[in-house]
Design a protein around this motif. Structure first.
Motif, short mmCIF file in Angstrom:
data_model
loop_
_atom_site.label_atom_id
_atom_site.label_comp_id
_atom_site.label_asym_id
_atom_site.label_seq_id
_atom_site.Cartn_x
_atom_site.Cartn_y
_atom_site.Cartn_z
N SER A 58 46.05 32.54 42.66
CA SER A 58 47.09 31.92 43.40
C SER A 58 47.38 30.32 42.75
O SER A 58 48.65 30.20 42.82
N ARG A 97 33.58 38.86 48.76
CA ARG A 97 35.23 39.13 48.99
C ARG A 97 35.65 38.85 50.39
O ARG A 97 34.91 39.48 51.36
N GLU A 98 36.26 37.83 50.70
CA GLU A 98 36.93 37.76 52.04
C GLU A 98 38.39 37.72 52.09
O GLU A 98 38.97 36.89 51.66
N GLY A 99 38.73 38.85 52.41
CA GLY A 99 40.32 39.05 52.28
C GLY A 99 40.70 38.85 50.93
O GLY A 99 40.38 39.48 49.97
N SER A 100 41.73 37.89 50.63
CA SER A 100 42.20 37.84 49.13
C SER A 100 41.34 36.66 48.21
O SER A 100 41.79 36.23 47.24
N ALA A 117 40.91 32.21 44.86
CA ALA A 117 41.91 32.76 45.63
C ALA A 117 43.08 33.49 45.13
O ALA A 117 43.71 32.84 44.06
N ASN A 120 47.11 38.24 46.52
CA ASN A 120 46.96 39.41 47.70
C ASN A 120 45.57 39.91 47.40
O ASN A 120 44.83 39.88 46.61
N GLU A 121 45.27 40.53 48.56
CA GLU A 121 43.97 41.28 48.97
C GLU A 121 43.62 42.25 47.74
O GLU A 121 42.51 42.52 47.44
N ALA A 124 42.04 40.79 44.61
CA ALA A 124 40.79 40.41 45.09
C ALA A 124 39.79 41.33 45.12
O ALA A 124 38.67 41.71 44.58
N LEU A 125 40.24 42.65 45.66
CA LEU A 125 39.46 43.92 45.91
C LEU A 125 39.13 44.55 44.27
O LEU A 125 37.99 44.95 44.07
#
Length: 141
Positions: A58, A97-100, A117, A120-121, A124-125
């Protein structure tokens, strides 16, 4: 020359040097304007690789490129330059991984990883899945 005058000259010289570095762009951090810019930078170091999807963080200071077969290309800004790596799950010491947000710790003394960061999630996933080892469990350090 007296000691107080020498101290003033040294302090002034250091301050002038720091100001010169700052005003000539030495304290700026490189960013990616587009995913194509990240692809082009990665291709400079790894011209034979054919990346798939590109996921920018981001803050646009890092890009993760899918390379297939559990390999991931990373282009990360350090100052006004970029560091490029091809990473496999074997290179990862810890991944959380914590959220996004993806927290990544690498087994590389030249670059230890960081906190990334994503917008979106799902991004990250996908990056966490690409770097997650299938044969052993990772624990956060």
């Amino acid at each position: 020359m007296s000691l107080p005058v020498l101290v003033v000259l040294v302090v002034f010289g250091i301050a002038l040097s720091v100001a010169a570095v700052h005003f000539t762009g030495g304290t700026t951090t490189a960013t990616f304007a587009t995913a194509d810019q990240a692809l082009a930078r990665f291709a400079q170091d790894f011209p034979d690789e054919k990346p798939g999807a590109v996921r920018l963080t981001s803050d646009r200071h890092a890009a993760f490129l899918e390379l297939g077969s559990q390999r991931c290309g990373i282009v990360h800004s350090i100052g006004d330059c970029f560091l490029t790596r091809i990473v496999t799950p074997r290179d990862v010491l810890a991944l959380v991984r914590e959220g996004s947000v993806v927290l990544l710790r690498m087994d590389d003394f030249t670059w230890k990883g960081g906190r990334f960061a994503f917008a979106n999630e799902a991004d990250a996933l996908a990056m966490a899945a690409a770097l997650q080892a299938r044969d052993r469990t990772r624990k956060a350090a």
